[in-house]
Design a protein around this motif. Structure first.
Motif, PDB file in Angstrom:
ATOM      1  N   UNK A  93       0.846  -1.184   0.000  1.00  0.00           N
ATOM      2  CA  UNK A  93       0.000   0.000   0.000  1.00  0.00           C
ATOM      3  C   UNK A  93       0.884   1.236   0.000  1.00  0.00           C
ATOM      4  N   UNK A  94       0.343   2.295  -0.587  1.00  0.00           N
ATOM      5  CA  UNK A  94       1.025   3.590  -0.513  1.00  0.00           C
ATOM      6  C   UNK A  94      -0.008   4.673  -0.271  1.00  0.00           C
ATOM      7  N   UNK A  95       0.316   5.587   0.620  1.00  0.00           N
ATOM      8  CA  UNK A  95      -0.472   6.796   0.839  1.00  0.00           C
ATOM      9  C   UNK A  95       0.485   7.862   1.349  1.00  0.00           C
ATOM     10  N   UNK A  96       0.239   9.107   0.973  1.00  0.00           N
ATOM     11  CA  UNK A  96       1.098  10.185   1.468  1.00  0.00           C
ATOM     12  C   UNK A  96       1.050  10.280   2.985  1.00  0.00           C
ATOM     13  N   UNK A  97      -0.099   9.893   3.555  1.00  0.00           N
ATOM     14  CA  UNK A  97      -0.232   9.796   5.008  1.00  0.00           C
ATOM     15  C   UNK A  97       0.299   8.420   5.422  1.00  0.00           C
ATOM     16  N   UNK A  98       1.558   8.362   5.836  1.00  0.00           N
ATOM     17  CA  UNK A  98       2.197   7.071   6.102  1.00  0.00           C
ATOM     18  C   UNK A  98       1.557   6.335   7.281  1.00  0.00           C
ATOM     19  N   UNK A  99       1.045   7.073   8.256  1.00  0.00           N
ATOM     20  CA  UNK A  99       0.390   6.416   9.390  1.00  0.00           C
ATOM     21  C   UNK A  99      -0.894   5.728   8.947  1.00  0.00           C
ATOM     22  N   UNK A 100      -1.651   6.409   8.103  1.00  0.00           N
ATOM     23  CA  UNK A 100      -2.878   5.803   7.589  1.00  0.00           C
ATOM     24  C   UNK A 100      -2.547   4.578   6.743  1.00  0.00           C
ATOM     25  N   UNK A 101      -1.529   4.690   5.910  1.00  0.00           N
ATOM     26  CA  UNK A 101      -1.122   3.550   5.093  1.00  0.00           C
ATOM     27  C   UNK A 101      -0.695   2.372   5.963  1.00  0.00           C
TER      28      UNK A 101
END
Length: 338
Positions: free
Chosen positions: A37-45
């Motif tokens: 997974x990738x998201x700019x919000x690393x905590x959410x990812x």
């Protein structure tokens, strides 16, 4: 690819829909394995990745390199570049709608796919997989309604955090109806007019009147801040009858002299089964080197009509749409293996 092989999937975007897609792939699609997974919000990812047993990628590029296929569920403005990166890597990609913010960018994807000589892109118009919509289309295709003359669509949200101005209501919300109508009727939209009862500020709701190349008239009402809940309905009217997709009301209560039922407000929950079917069919098709559902060309055409719709709303005039010639790549389903 072997039929027994599981598709190693990467998901870009870990917001509400991205998280839902990742969970569905991990828990309800046996032929898929969410590996990154990738998201700019690393905590959410990291939180979503932990749920589905995946790792967090350092970048979209690293994710694309590490998987067999990609689901793009990031903000709309990122879609084109991410899809083009998937095409450059030869990876199947399911891109949530819209394919792009405008028709010119969507056409870049079409051009890249045509140059590649194979279809790899599916656009996430999930209503094409919803059992109710599928049954409605079957009635139209079988000729049960005679010659279709009218289609009426209603699309209401309790509230919407992404369609927040005149243009994005068309390009981000009404775009569902623009694709659904083309798919239901196997035709093209050749003119559009969009109006609103709101004069000042955010013009919500909006009503579009559309005309097809088969002489049909269509209406699409979109109200993204209707307050009471999420409500999607469609009626098709023909010379031999009509068919209507009604709201889902599994339990109707009759008490104290009143009849009532619940209306949900979460569009993801409302269409959860359609998303599961869509993701399962996309996975199987990707393993077989095919594309199902809306193609990049369909995504481009939805963007093209939406762009004319925004112009029609601003000008107050009906806009004619010159439908471009469909490339040969999209004339028939691909037959090669991936």
């Amino acid at each position: 690819m072997s039929a027994a092989r599981r598709l190693r999937v990467g998901v870009i975007g870990a917001g509400a829909m991205g998280a839902s897609h990742a969970r569905t792939l991990a828990n309800a699609v046996a032929s898929a394995e969410v590996v990154a997974l990738y998201d700019r919000d690393t905590q959410r990812a990291a939180a979503v990745a932990a749920e589905v047993g995946a790792r967090v990628a350092d970048s979209p590029e690293a994710l694309i390199d590490a998987v067999d296929a990609v689901v793009v569920v990031s903000p709309d403005f990122t879609h084109v570049d991410l899809v083009l990166a998937c095409l450059a890597a030869g990876k199947h990609v399911l891109c949530e709608k819209p394919l792009a913010e405008n028709a010119a960018d969507a056409h870049r994807v079409v051009e890249a796919e045509v140059a590649l000589g194979r279809q790899l892109v599916q656009v996430g118009f999930n209503r094409r997989f919803d059992p109710g919509f599928v049954e409605l289309k079957a009635s139209v295709t079988a000729g049960e309604l005679g010659d279709v003359r009218l289609v009426h669509g209603i699309h209401r949200n309790a509230s919407n955090a992404t369609s927040t101005d005149d243009a994005t209501l068309v390009t981000g919300s009404m775009i569902h109806e623009l694709d659904t109508f083309r798919w239901l009727l196997d035709g093209e939209i050749v003119a559009i007019r969009v109006e609103s009862p709101v004069v000042d500020g955010f013009r919500d709701p909006q009503v579009a009147t559309l005309w097809t190349d088969q002489g049909q008239m269509l209406t699409a009402e979109v109200f993204v801040n209707a307050a009471y809940g999420y409500d999607v309905r469609v009626e098709v009217v023909g010379t031999g009858g009509s068919a209507m997709l009604e709201p889902r009301t599994p339990v109707v209560r009759r008490t104290a002299g009143q009849s009532r039922s619940s209306i949900g407000s979460d569009f993801v929950e409302h269409f959860l089964e359609s998303y599961r079917i869509e993701l399962a069919q996309w996975t199987e098709a990707s393993l077989a080197g095919r594309v199902v559902g809306a193609t990049a060309w369909d995504g481009f055409m939805a963007n093209l009509v939406a762009g004319h719709g925004v112009d029609a709303l601003r000008s107050g005039e009906r806009r004619t749409i010159d439908v471009p010639q469909r490339p040969a790549l999209y004339a028939t389903p691909p037959t090669h293996a991936g």
